[in-house]
Design a protein around this motif. Structure first.
Motif, PDB file in Angstrom:
ATOM      1  N   GLN A  51      49.559  71.118 127.280  1.00 56.51           N
ATOM      2  CA  GLN A  51      50.965  72.168 128.099  1.00 56.51           C
ATOM      3  C   GLN A  51      51.921  72.229 127.631  1.00 56.51           C
ATOM      4  OE1 GLN A  51      48.771  73.871 131.599  1.00 56.51           O
ATOM      5  NE2 GLN A  51      50.574  72.393 132.991  1.00 56.51           N
ATOM      6  N   GLN A  52      52.994  73.651 127.305  1.00 55.92           N
ATOM      7  CA  GLN A  52      53.953  73.537 127.644  1.00 55.92           C
ATOM      8  C   GLN A  52      54.726  74.617 128.631  1.00 55.92           C
ATOM      9  OE1 GLN A  52      56.327  71.265 126.408  1.00 55.92           O
ATOM     10  NE2 GLN A  52      57.207  72.547 126.954  1.00 55.92           N
ATOM     11  N   ASP A 101      56.326  72.722 134.488  1.00 60.21           N
ATOM     12  CA  ASP A 101      54.665  72.728 134.069  1.00 60.21           C
ATOM     13  C   ASP A 101      54.039  71.880 133.164  1.00 60.21           C
ATOM     14  OD1 ASP A 101      54.207  73.535 136.836  1.00 60.21           O
ATOM     15  OD2 ASP A 101      54.475  76.032 135.617  1.00 60.21           O
ATOM     16  N   SER A 102      54.994  71.647 132.276  1.00 59.20           N
ATOM     17  CA  SER A 102      54.731  71.121 130.640  1.00 59.20           C
ATOM     18  C   SER A 102      54.227  69.480 131.142  1.00 59.20           C
ATOM     19  CB  SER A 102      56.146  70.330 129.989  1.00 59.20           C
ATOM     20  OG  SER A 102      56.607  72.090 129.541  1.00 59.20           O
ATOM     21  N   THR A 103      53.368  69.257 130.831  1.00 56.99           N
ATOM     22  CA  THR A 103      52.759  67.612 129.656  1.00 56.99           C
ATOM     23  C   THR A 103      54.108  66.416 129.551  1.00 56.99           C
ATOM     24  OG1 THR A 103      50.970  69.090 129.651  1.00 56.99           O
ATOM     25  CG2 THR A 103      51.112  66.914 129.465  1.00 56.99           C
ATOM     26  N   THR A 160      60.559  59.160 122.426  1.00 53.63           N
ATOM     27  CA  THR A 160      61.908  58.829 121.111  1.00 53.63           C
ATOM     28  C   THR A 160      62.411  59.851 121.471  1.00 53.63           C
ATOM     29  OG1 THR A 160      60.672  58.997 119.049  1.00 53.63           O
ATOM     30  CG2 THR A 160      61.577  56.551 120.293  1.00 53.63           C
ATOM     31  N   ALA A 161      63.337  60.015 120.731  1.00 54.81           N
ATOM     32  CA  ALA A 161      64.124  61.871 120.546  1.00 54.81           C
ATOM     33  C   ALA A 161      62.716  62.309 119.264  1.00 54.81           C
ATOM     34  CB  ALA A 161      64.935  61.882 119.694  1.00 54.81           C
ATOM     35  N   GLU A 162      61.888  61.736 118.197  1.00 57.67           N
ATOM     36  CA  GLU A 162      61.078  62.469 117.811  1.00 57.67           C
ATOM     37  C   GLU A 162      59.512  62.569 118.184  1.00 57.67           C
ATOM     38  OE1 GLU A 162      63.287  59.951 115.218  1.00 57.67           O
ATOM     39  OE2 GLU A 162      63.318  59.114 117.497  1.00 57.67           O
ATOM     40  N   ASP A 163      59.299  62.159 119.544  1.00 55.77           N
ATOM     41  CA  ASP A 163      58.436  62.246 119.878  1.00 55.77           C
ATOM     42  C   ASP A 163      58.872  63.370 120.850  1.00 55.77           C
ATOM     43  OD1 ASP A 163      57.040  60.099 119.641  1.00 55.77           O
ATOM     44  OD2 ASP A 163      57.670  59.106 121.190  1.00 55.77           O
ATOM     45  N   TYR A 164      59.968  63.740 121.681  1.00 55.41           N
ATOM     46  CA  TYR A 164      60.152  65.492 122.269  1.00 55.41           C
ATOM     47  C   TYR A 164      60.336  65.976 121.072  1.00 55.41           C
ATOM     48  CZ  TYR A 164      61.751  63.616 126.811  1.00 55.41           C
ATOM     49  OH  TYR A 164      61.776  62.607 127.502  1.00 55.41           O
ATOM     50  N   ALA A 165      60.875  65.751 120.118  1.00 56.28           N
ATOM     51  CA  ALA A 165      60.809  66.906 118.251  1.00 56.28           C
ATOM     52  C   ALA A 165      59.948  67.444 117.810  1.00 56.28           C
ATOM     53  CB  ALA A 165      61.490  66.864 117.639  1.00 56.28           C
ATOM     54  N   ALA A 166      58.668  66.525 118.508  1.00 57.99           N
ATOM     55  CA  ALA A 166      57.439  67.088 117.569  1.00 57.99           C
ATOM     56  C   ALA A 166      56.848  67.756 118.866  1.00 57.99           C
ATOM     57  CB  ALA A 166      56.462  65.516 117.465  1.00 57.99           C
ATOM     58  N   ARG A 167      56.774  67.372 119.938  1.00 54.55           N
ATOM     59  CA  ARG A 167      56.226  69.159 120.818  1.00 54.55           C
ATOM     60  C   ARG A 167      57.340  69.979 120.346  1.00 54.55           C
ATOM     61  NH1 ARG A 167      54.791  68.964 126.622  1.00 54.55           N
ATOM     62  NH2 ARG A 167      53.672  66.605 125.850  1.00 54.55           N
ATOM     63  N   ALA A 217      66.872  69.644 142.068  1.00 56.98           N
ATOM     64  CA  ALA A 217      65.267  69.420 142.643  1.00 56.98           C
ATOM     65  C   ALA A 217      63.665  69.445 142.626  1.00 56.98           C
ATOM     66  CB  ALA A 217      65.610  70.720 144.824  1.00 56.98           C
ATOM     67  N   ARG A 218      63.895  70.526 141.488  1.00 56.79           N
ATOM     68  CA  ARG A 218      62.880  70.786 140.793  1.00 56.79           C
ATOM     69  C   ARG A 218      61.811  69.724 139.898  1.00 56.79           C
ATOM     70  NH1 ARG A 218      62.431  74.784 137.819  1.00 56.79           N
ATOM     71  NH2 ARG A 218      60.361  75.427 138.097  1.00 56.79           N
ATOM     72  N   LEU A 219      62.575  68.368 139.724  1.00 56.80           N
ATOM     73  CA  LEU A 219      62.386  67.458 138.975  1.00 56.80           C
ATOM     74  C   LEU A 219      61.334  67.437 139.188  1.00 56.80           C
ATOM     75  CD1 LEU A 219      66.176  65.833 137.993  1.00 56.80           C
ATOM     76  CD2 LEU A 219      64.706  67.426 136.506  1.00 56.80           C
ATOM     77  N   ASN A 220      60.410  66.589 137.924  1.00 57.10           N
ATOM     78  CA  ASN A 220      59.205  66.134 137.767  1.00 57.10           C
ATOM     79  C   ASN A 220      59.725  64.302 137.610  1.00 57.10           C
ATOM     80  OD1 ASN A 220      57.986  68.164 138.258  1.00 57.10           O
ATOM     81  ND2 ASN A 220      57.241  68.194 136.735  1.00 57.10           N
ATOM     82  N   HIS A 221      59.517  63.696 138.387  1.00 55.64           N
ATOM     83  CA  HIS A 221      59.080  62.108 138.836  1.00 55.64           C
ATOM     84  C   HIS A 221      59.374  61.621 137.213  1.00 55.64           C
ATOM     85  CE1 HIS A 221      59.218  57.409 139.617  1.00 55.64           C
ATOM     86  NE2 HIS A 221      59.853  57.764 140.684  1.00 55.64           N
ATOM     87  N   GLN A 222      57.820  61.574 136.517  1.00 47.01           N
ATOM     88  CA  GLN A 222      57.642  60.947 135.534  1.00 47.01           C
ATOM     89  C   GLN A 222      58.453  61.476 134.342  1.00 47.01           C
ATOM     90  OE1 GLN A 222      53.547  61.708 134.466  1.00 47.01           O
ATOM     91  NE2 GLN A 222      54.179  60.477 132.730  1.00 47.01           N
ATOM     92  N   GLY A 223      58.967  62.459 134.396  1.00 46.81           N
ATOM     93  CA  GLY A 223      59.225  63.465 133.315  1.00 46.81           C
ATOM     94  C   GLY A 223      61.029  63.713 133.283  1.00 46.81           C
TER      95      GLY A 223
END
Length: 289
Positions: free
Chosen positions: A31-32, A79-81, A89-96, A198-204
């Motif tokens: 989800q995005q 709430d983005s997966t 990589t930047a290519e992974d973010y670009a694909a999303r 303060a709303r950051l998620n640890h994994q992201g």
């Protein structure tokens, strides 16, 4: 107007919910989250490492008077997966981002990347130039992926990960927010930077550290779309000197944003919105610079 005793984020959160509301898109296996306002030519806003879609609120309210404004919470934010790789990589973010634009039926846009978002914006523009009318980089982070910057890369990565693990996100937000702004910033701007951080998620956030330390914006060149670079004149994170050097390496125009630190969309939203509105106008006339 806010009174002296009111928490300045309360009014901003009210505007966020009522005029720049979140949509959660169901994509292939994930989800995005995006925020959207207005109608017209499309402008897409990508936030930096310590922020989120809400940081664009006041810019979006101005731009939405004449444009369709989309701001995403990057993968692993809000709430983005998160992305699948531990070190995407930047290519992974670009694909999303491509999936996101397709889901929103957006064929072409003005693409804006702030800070770390600039690396994703540059990668997307190189991979999918037919989807980008114009690229705008605000206080762009170059990244530390160039082999010549290996020592700095290791230092920055270790420091960022240590802060994340030992301080945690709430304490990081308290300690780092003021560094995002000029010394003349308002209490409202400081509070909004802190609220977003303060709303950051640890994994992201951890994945974003890997992008910052593993990639180099200049790897995604040459660009075949019109581009421009802007930087807060009091930016102490991606300084005017480094942003100017990056603009020269890209062969594009460079301007300063007065009375702004790194978080110029929060500190000087009207100025930033004016620059972006002009970029939208230029994209519609086909101006190269």
């Amino acid at each position: 107007m806010l009174n002296a005793t009111e928490n300045p984020t309360v009014a901003l959160q009210g505007l966020l919910d009522s005029r720049f509301a979140q949509r959660t898109l169901k994509l292939d296996g994930c989800q995005q989250a995006v925020r959207e306002a207005g109608d017209g030519p499309v402008i897409v806003l990508l936030h930096g490492i310590g922020s989120g879609a809400a940081s664009w609120l006041e810019v979006a309210l101005q731009l939405s008077q004449g444009a369709r404004v989309i701001a995403w919470d990057a993968p692993g934010y809000g709430d983005s997966t998160p992305l699948a790789p531990a070190a995407p990589t930047a290519e992974d973010y670009a694909a999303r981002l491509l999936q996101t634009l397709d889901a929103l039926n957006i064929e072409r846009c003005v693409l804006v990347g702030h800070s770390l978002g600039a690396i994703t914006a540059a990668a997307f523009s190189q991979l999918y130039p037919q989807r980008v009318n114009r690229l705008v980089l605000l206080s762009p982070a170059r990244g530390y992926g160039d082999p010549a910057r290996e020592t700095q890369r290791l230092q920055v990565r270790a420091k960022r990960l240590h802060s994340l693990e030992t301080l945690g996100i709430p304490a990081m937000a308290e300690q780092r927010s003021s560094h995002m702004l000029s010394t003349r910033a308002s209490a409202k701007a400081l509070a909004w930077v802190r609220w977003n951080m303060a709303r950051l998620n640890h994994q992201g956030y951890r994945q974003a550290i890997e992008l910052l330390c593993g990639d180099d914006l200049l790897r995604h060149t040459p660009l075949s779309v019109p581009c421009e670079v802007h930087c807060g004149e009091a930016d102490s994170i991606t300084t005017p000197e480094t942003c100017h050097s990056l603009a020269k390496a890209l062969g594009v125009s460079f301007t300063l944003i007065p009375d702004a630190g790194h978080a110029s969309p929060i500190e000087q939203p009207y100025v930033v919105a004016g620059r972006l509105a002009f970029a939208v106008q230029q994209s519609m006339t086909g101006s190269a610079q």
